[in-house]
Design a protein around this motif. Structure first.
Motif, short mmCIF file in Angstrom:
data_model
loop_
_atom_site.label_atom_id
_atom_site.label_comp_id
_atom_site.label_asym_id
_atom_site.label_seq_id
_atom_site.Cartn_x
_atom_site.Cartn_y
_atom_site.Cartn_z
N LYS A 128 23.49 12.69 -30.22
CA LYS A 128 24.66 13.55 -30.13
C LYS A 128 24.64 14.29 -28.80
O LYS A 128 23.65 14.95 -28.47
N PRO A 129 25.73 14.23 -28.01
CA PRO A 129 25.76 14.91 -26.71
C PRO A 129 25.70 16.42 -26.86
O PRO A 129 26.40 17.01 -27.67
N ILE A 130 24.84 17.04 -26.06
CA ILE A 130 24.72 18.49 -26.03
C ILE A 130 25.32 19.05 -24.74
O ILE A 130 26.10 20.00 -24.77
N LEU A 131 24.97 18.42 -23.61
CA LEU A 131 25.45 18.86 -22.31
C LEU A 131 25.81 17.66 -21.44
O LEU A 131 25.21 16.59 -21.58
N SER A 132 26.77 17.85 -20.55
CA SER A 132 27.12 16.84 -19.55
C SER A 132 26.92 17.43 -18.17
O SER A 132 27.26 18.59 -17.92
N ASN B 122 7.02 14.21 -30.62
CA ASN B 122 8.30 14.15 -31.33
C ASN B 122 9.43 14.33 -30.32
O ASN B 122 9.39 15.24 -29.48
N ILE B 123 10.44 13.48 -30.39
CA ILE B 123 11.54 13.57 -29.45
C ILE B 123 12.41 14.78 -29.75
O ILE B 123 12.87 14.96 -30.88
N ILE B 124 12.61 15.62 -28.74
CA ILE B 124 13.45 16.81 -28.86
C ILE B 124 14.81 16.56 -28.22
O ILE B 124 15.85 16.91 -28.78
N ARG C 120 24.98 12.76 -15.86
CA ARG C 120 23.85 12.76 -16.78
C ARG C 120 24.34 13.39 -18.09
O ARG C 120 25.24 14.22 -18.09
N THR C 121 23.70 13.00 -19.19
CA THR C 121 24.05 13.58 -20.49
C THR C 121 22.78 13.95 -21.22
O THR C 121 21.85 13.14 -21.30
N LEU C 122 22.72 15.18 -21.73
CA LEU C 122 21.61 15.64 -22.56
C LEU C 122 22.00 15.40 -24.01
O LEU C 122 23.04 15.86 -24.47
N LEU C 123 21.14 14.67 -24.73
CA LEU C 123 21.41 14.28 -26.11
C LEU C 123 20.35 14.84 -27.03
O LEU C 123 19.20 15.06 -26.63
N ASP C 124 20.72 15.02 -28.30
CA ASP C 124 19.71 15.37 -29.30
C ASP C 124 19.04 14.07 -29.78
O ASP C 124 19.43 12.97 -29.33
N PRO C 125 18.05 14.14 -30.67
CA PRO C 125 17.35 12.91 -31.09
C PRO C 125 18.24 11.88 -31.76
O PRO C 125 17.89 10.69 -31.81
N GLY D 277 17.79 8.50 -13.58
CA GLY D 277 17.86 9.80 -14.23
C GLY D 277 17.78 9.72 -15.73
O GLY D 277 18.47 10.46 -16.43
N THR D 278 16.94 8.83 -16.26
CA THR D 278 16.77 8.68 -17.71
C THR D 278 15.44 9.29 -18.11
O THR D 278 14.40 8.92 -17.57
N PHE D 279 15.46 10.23 -19.07
CA PHE D 279 14.27 10.95 -19.47
C PHE D 279 14.15 11.00 -20.99
O PHE D 279 15.15 10.85 -21.71
N THR D 280 12.94 11.26 -21.45
CA THR D 280 12.73 11.69 -22.82
C THR D 280 12.03 13.04 -22.77
O THR D 280 11.20 13.30 -21.89
N VAL D 281 12.38 13.91 -23.70
CA VAL D 281 11.78 15.24 -23.79
C VAL D 281 11.15 15.34 -25.18
O VAL D 281 11.84 15.20 -26.19
N THR D 282 9.85 15.55 -25.21
CA THR D 282 9.13 15.61 -26.49
C THR D 282 8.36 16.92 -26.59
O THR D 282 8.17 17.63 -25.60
N ASP D 283 7.90 17.21 -27.82
CA ASP D 283 6.96 18.30 -27.97
C ASP D 283 5.55 17.74 -27.74
O ASP D 283 5.39 16.56 -27.38
N THR D 284 4.54 18.55 -27.93
CA THR D 284 3.18 18.10 -27.64
C THR D 284 2.66 17.09 -28.66
O THR D 284 1.63 16.46 -28.43
N GLN D 285 3.38 16.91 -29.78
CA GLN D 285 3.02 15.88 -30.76
C GLN D 285 3.85 14.60 -30.57
O GLN D 285 3.85 13.73 -31.42
#
Length: 210
Positions: free
Chosen positions: A78-82, A54-56, A70-75, A44-52
């Protein structure tokens, strides 16, 4: 990080949709690419980027615990959601909390399968204040295996985001399962990413699935 504005293609909703935070909204459609790192010890490890590219966001997971987490982090990590999966439930219920918390006061929403037996994806989302869970606040419908899903408001007719397949030779070579998500204007894209993470987990082929 400011997201690039693609050409307008969706009419903004009459009322903005925000749950995680208004900083994760834009007045134009936001295109995100979500890539799962297949060749990793952490599930369950992901990266979320924009179309260029850049890691979001980043999503980190762990299978070495009693509860799937799972933990959603900013670039900057920093944890945003658990995310916490409730064990011993028939509907694959996940609870999402603010930051790294698992305290009831920080619960933002719960996601669960609409029914135990499903041939296509059908998930219901209930915000923390919706304690009776009679009518969902959001619905997720479609086919995960075709990477074709739509996220709706609770009425089931007003779309707020769409997921599409994004296959390429490079993504296969790098060991990544990538797909694209279009988040409609004035919709919390951190919230949408959280929905997609749970969508993946509910459809993951694991021993002990209901």
């Amino acid at each position: 990080m400011a997201l690039p504005a693609p050409a307008p293609s969706h009419t903004p909703l009459a009322h903005p949709v925000t749950v995680v935070g208004s900083q994760f909204m834009a007045p134009y459609p936001v295109e995100l690419v979500i890539a799962e790192k297949m060749l990793t010890l952490k599930e369950g490890t992901f990266t979320v980027t924009d179309t260029q590219e850049n890691i979001i966001f980043k999503v980190k997971g762990s299978i070495f615990s009693l509860h799937d987490r799972r933990t959603l982090l900013d670039p900057t990590d920093k944890p945003i959601l658990s995310f916490r999966q409730k064990i011993m439930t028939m509907h694959r219920r996940w609870q999402i909390y603010r930051g790294e918390s698992s305290d009831a006061k920080d619960l933002l929403f719960t996601v669960k399968k609409s029914s135990v037996i499903q041939f296509n994806t059908d998930l219901d989302v209930f915000l923390s204040g919706n304690t009776n869970e009679e009518v969902p606040d959001f619905k997720i419908k479609g086919s995960w295996f075709q990477r074709s899903c739509t996220i709706f408001l609770g009425d089931g007719t007003t779309a707020i985001a769409q997921m599409h397949a994004k296959n390429s030779a490079s993504s296969v070579f790098l060991g990544k399962d990538a797909f694209r998500v279009t988040v409609f204007p004035n919709v919390d894209y951190a919230l949408v990413v959280a929905f997609v993470v749970v969508l993946h987990e509910v459809n993951a082929d694991r021993v002990g699935d209901d």
